[in-house]
Design a protein around this motif. Sequence first.
Motif, PDB file in Angstrom:
ATOM      1  N   ASN A 120      34.761  38.914  43.104  1.00  0.00           N
ATOM      2  CA  ASN A 120      36.190  39.227  43.226  1.00  0.00           C
ATOM      3  C   ASN A 120      36.487  40.546  42.525  1.00  0.00           C
ATOM      4  OD1 ASN A 120      37.062  36.725  44.457  1.00  0.00           O
ATOM      5  ND2 ASN A 120      36.723  35.733  42.474  1.00  0.00           N
ATOM      6  N   TYR A 122      39.777  42.606  41.156  1.00  0.00           N
ATOM      7  CA  TYR A 122      41.219  42.613  40.907  1.00  0.00           C
ATOM      8  C   TYR A 122      41.622  44.002  40.467  1.00  0.00           C
ATOM      9  CZ  TYR A 122      40.763  37.474  40.302  1.00  0.00           C
ATOM     10  OH  TYR A 122      40.506  36.136  40.456  1.00  0.00           O
ATOM     11  N   MET A 128      45.242  35.385  41.417  1.00  0.00           N
ATOM     12  CA  MET A 128      44.739  34.281  42.224  1.00  0.00           C
ATOM     13  C   MET A 128      45.532  33.034  41.850  1.00  0.00           C
ATOM     14  SD  MET A 128      40.935  33.098  43.242  1.00  0.00           S
ATOM     15  CE  MET A 128      40.477  34.766  43.526  1.00  0.00           C
ATOM     16  N   HIS A 131      44.325  26.922  42.288  1.00  0.00           N
ATOM     17  CA  HIS A 131      43.586  26.302  43.403  1.00  0.00           C
ATOM     18  C   HIS A 131      42.435  25.479  42.839  1.00  0.00           C
ATOM     19  CE1 HIS A 131      41.180  29.859  42.424  1.00  0.00           C
ATOM     20  NE2 HIS A 131      40.150  29.183  42.902  1.00  0.00           N
ATOM     21  N   SER A 145      31.510  31.237  36.096  1.00  0.00           N
ATOM     22  CA  SER A 145      32.393  32.362  36.384  1.00  0.00           C
ATOM     23  C   SER A 145      32.260  33.426  35.297  1.00  0.00           C
ATOM     24  CB  SER A 145      33.819  31.796  36.447  1.00  0.00           C
ATOM     25  OG  SER A 145      34.759  32.828  36.387  1.00  0.00           O
ATOM     26  N   HIS A 187      42.744  25.924  38.805  1.00  0.00           N
ATOM     27  CA  HIS A 187      42.603  27.126  37.976  1.00  0.00           C
ATOM     28  C   HIS A 187      43.112  28.335  38.755  1.00  0.00           C
ATOM     29  CE1 HIS A 187      38.977  26.750  40.408  1.00  0.00           C
ATOM     30  NE2 HIS A 187      38.940  28.074  40.416  1.00  0.00           N
ATOM     31  N   ILE A 189      44.279  32.940  38.205  1.00  0.00           N
ATOM     32  CA  ILE A 189      44.355  34.165  37.401  1.00  0.00           C
ATOM     33  C   ILE A 189      45.754  34.751  37.540  1.00  0.00           C
ATOM     34  CG2 ILE A 189      43.539  36.581  37.291  1.00  0.00           C
ATOM     35  CD1 ILE A 189      41.473  34.838  36.049  1.00  0.00           C
ATOM     36  N   ARG A 204      39.245  44.615  37.335  1.00  0.00           N
ATOM     37  CA  ARG A 204      38.507  43.488  36.776  1.00  0.00           C
ATOM     38  C   ARG A 204      37.607  42.948  37.884  1.00  0.00           C
ATOM     39  NH1 ARG A 204      39.285  37.642  37.098  1.00  0.00           N
ATOM     40  NH2 ARG A 204      38.147  36.691  35.377  1.00  0.00           N
ATOM     41  N   ASN A 206      34.978  39.695  38.899  1.00  0.00           N
ATOM     42  CA  ASN A 206      34.635  38.323  38.556  1.00  0.00           C
ATOM     43  C   ASN A 206      33.523  37.862  39.486  1.00  0.00           C
ATOM     44  OD1 ASN A 206      35.524  35.318  39.780  1.00  0.00           O
ATOM     45  ND2 ASN A 206      35.200  35.400  37.578  1.00  0.00           N
ATOM     46  N   ARG A 210      28.243  29.450  42.683  1.00  0.00           N
ATOM     47  CA  ARG A 210      28.410  28.075  43.160  1.00  0.00           C
ATOM     48  C   ARG A 210      27.132  27.591  43.840  1.00  0.00           C
ATOM     49  NH1 ARG A 210      33.621  29.718  45.743  1.00  0.00           N
ATOM     50  NH2 ARG A 210      34.907  30.371  43.981  1.00  0.00           N
TER      51      ARG A 210
END
Length: 214
Positions: A120, A122, A128, A131, A145, A187, A189, A204, A206, A210
């Motif tokens: 990700n 940002y 975010m 979710h 993460s 969770h 952001i 940023r 991330n 998974r």
Amino acid sequence: MDDLFSGLDKAEEEMAEGAWLLRRYAFDNAGDLLAQIEGISATAPFRHMVTPGGFSMSVGMTNCGPFGWVTDRKGYRYQKTDPESGQPWPAMPETFLSLAIDAAKDAGYADFVPNACLINRYEPGAKMSLHQDKDERDFTNPIVSVSLGLPATFQFGGINRGDPVRKYPLSHGDVVVWGGPSRLFYHGIMPLKEGTHDAAGRARFNLTFRHAAL
Ligand code: SIN
Ligand code: FE2
């Protein structure tokens, strides 16, 4: 004598049962991770995917590894190829894999081997919304993460959307692992604040590791 200040340099914090914040865990690898992200995004560029409801996400996304997470008007899913190019996602770098495995192990998940890494990006203003990560089908594996670049505020709630949410500042090199009883916790952001980071610029990044099952 008691050490009055022992709490201040504590590197690990339990956020909920099965959920750990490992502060600065990836700090020493951060330069390498950022260089790898640059290489991956040269092949599979960051893009603003569209949700099933038709909204363009504020976070730019790409993937590496055998499976990548995607969303479009048809839904959320994992797939082996980049929908933009039709090609397999770039390979997961060895440094990504070993970091994710080590962090999971230190958080109590000794068997975790990721097969998907969502990346990700940002920029200030991006966020975010709350979710659950539930497209993996296999919830025995945790989520790992990794935060790089500009600081952000992570929200971590509970199993129901309306559960109370706690806020955690995440900065360059911090790692969060959640699994077991907290695997499906909500969770998100908060909107990223304006700023420039020495190593990552006005962004940023991330990495979310998974284990996806099709
Ligand atoms: C996510 O939930 O996929 C991203 C979380 C983060 O950016 O820290
Ligand atoms: Fe998530």
